[in-house]
Motif scaffolding. Structure first.
Motif, mmCIF file in Angstrom:
data_model
loop_
_atom_site.group_PDB
_atom_site.id
_atom_site.type_symbol
_atom_site.label_atom_id
_atom_site.label_comp_id
_atom_site.label_asym_id
_atom_site.label_seq_id
_atom_site.Cartn_x
_atom_site.Cartn_y
_atom_site.Cartn_z
ATOM 1 N N CYS A 144 1.561 -0.380 6.910
ATOM 2 C CA CYS A 144 2.995 -0.135 6.695
ATOM 3 C C CYS A 144 3.424 1.177 7.349
ATOM 4 C CB CYS A 144 3.315 -0.107 5.207
ATOM 5 S SG CYS A 144 3.329 -1.724 4.412
ATOM 6 N N GLU A 148 6.391 1.319 10.117
ATOM 7 C CA GLU A 148 7.566 2.170 9.909
ATOM 8 C C GLU A 148 7.679 3.232 10.999
ATOM 9 O OE1 GLU A 148 7.433 1.665 5.030
ATOM 10 O OE2 GLU A 148 6.897 3.591 5.964
ATOM 11 N N ARG A 165 3.191 -1.670 -5.687
ATOM 12 C CA ARG A 165 3.925 -0.656 -4.932
ATOM 13 C C ARG A 165 3.991 -1.019 -3.452
ATOM 14 N NH1 ARG A 165 2.556 5.875 -4.835
ATOM 15 N NH2 ARG A 165 4.270 6.486 -3.445
ATOM 16 N N THR A 166 2.862 -1.463 -2.892
ATOM 17 C CA THR A 166 2.843 -1.855 -1.484
ATOM 18 C C THR A 166 3.668 -3.115 -1.263
ATOM 19 O OG1 THR A 166 0.632 -0.891 -1.246
ATOM 20 C CG2 THR A 166 1.356 -2.400 0.481
ATOM 21 N N ARG A 169 7.227 -2.228 -1.113
ATOM 22 C CA ARG A 169 7.502 -1.553 0.167
ATOM 23 C C ARG A 169 7.653 -2.570 1.284
ATOM 24 N NH1 ARG A 169 3.188 2.765 2.789
ATOM 25 N NH2 ARG A 169 4.404 3.376 4.643
ATOM 26 N N ASN A 173 11.157 -3.592 3.434
ATOM 27 C CA ASN A 173 11.211 -3.461 4.887
ATOM 28 C C ASN A 173 11.477 -4.792 5.596
ATOM 29 O OD1 ASN A 173 10.779 -0.688 5.010
ATOM 30 N ND2 ASN A 173 8.551 -0.887 5.079
#
Length: 258
Positions: A144, A148, A165-166, A169, A173
């Motif tokens: 990630c 990004e 959490r990932t 994310r 995105n």
């Protein structure tokens, strides 16, 4: 019923008879995105796509193997550049989680795998191609970071397994995930992923010829197994099977531009 699209399969690892039979399933299967392991695999997938329009090739270097030499990498990247208009995605690329778990990758070499992945991320951005990624557990946040850093808009985490959490994310995105027939086997991580991920960012895959257990034990992995995946996704999302099938098909055609 809408036709099925396998978002991630290693078609080049099937034998010629099996491939011809799979390609002949065009009344039920619309497309198979066949990812590559290395240059030889890329070349075979290209030949298969020229022979069978149902095959949509992805070109790359699978991370769960020894790093390529500089010469081999240059040859692969140059070949991909020449054939970039023929590929549906850059893949399969990513990081060697399982080799690292088996202590087969040193800390120094792991850094080199990250550098290798960044090369592919850059090429995908430059060539305006989506990425088909092998990135699970502790590797996913690192991937990630790279996506990004380079503002990559289209990334597909196949067979994803990781923390919430990932996952949050990734979905924020706009990255896509795909689930295998494991979801139909009540595999908890796949169930949780489908529960947490928006339906417009989910695809289905087989990762064939990877074998599955449960109701699929002893059976050669086949894209038609994705029907069971779709049924389970529909159950989890509380939607009609037909609506799920249409949505996921549309997700996949849009993501890979096929």
């Amino acid at each position: 019923m809408e036709k099925l699209i396998d978002a991630h399969i290693h078609l080049d690892q099937y034998d010629d008879i099996e491939i011809a039979a799979l390609a002949d399933e065009n009344e039920a299967i619309e497309a198979m995105v066949s990812v590559s392991m290395n240059l030889d695999s890329c070349k075979r997938n290209l030949v298969l796509s020229e022979r069978f329009p149902i095959v949509k090739p992805a070109f790359g270097f699978h991370p769960e193997q020894l790093l390529p030499t500089e010469k081999d990498l240059d040859e692969l990247i140059n070949w991909m550049r020449v054939n970039k208009d023929k590929m549906a995605a850059v893949g399969e690329v990513g990081l060697p989680f399982f080799m690292r778990a088996e202590n087969k990758v040193t800390k120094k070499d792991y850094g080199r795998y990250i550098e290798l992945l960044e090369i592919f991320v850059n090429r995908a951005k430059k060539w305006e191609k989506p990425l088909s990624l092998h990135a699970v557990y502790s590797d996913a946040p690192i991937v990630c970071d790279l996506l990004e850093k380079h503002s990559v808009p289209k990334a597909h985490f196949h067979w994803f397994k990781g923390d919430l959490r990932t996952t949050e994310r990734m979905l924020a995105n706009g990255y896509f995930v795909s689930v295998t027939p494991e979801v139909a086997m009540e595999e908890p991580e796949n169930i949780t992923l489908v529960q947490n991920y928006p339906i417009n960012q989910i695809m289905v895959e087989t990762d064939g010829p990877w074998p599955f257990k449960g109701q699929f034990i002893g059976k050669r992995t086949h894209p038609l197994m994705m029907k069971e995946s779709l049924k389970k996704i529909a159950e989890i999302k509380g939607m009609k099977f037909e609506d799920i099938n249409t949505q996921i098909r549309n997700n996949t055609t849009r993501f890979f531009n096929i």
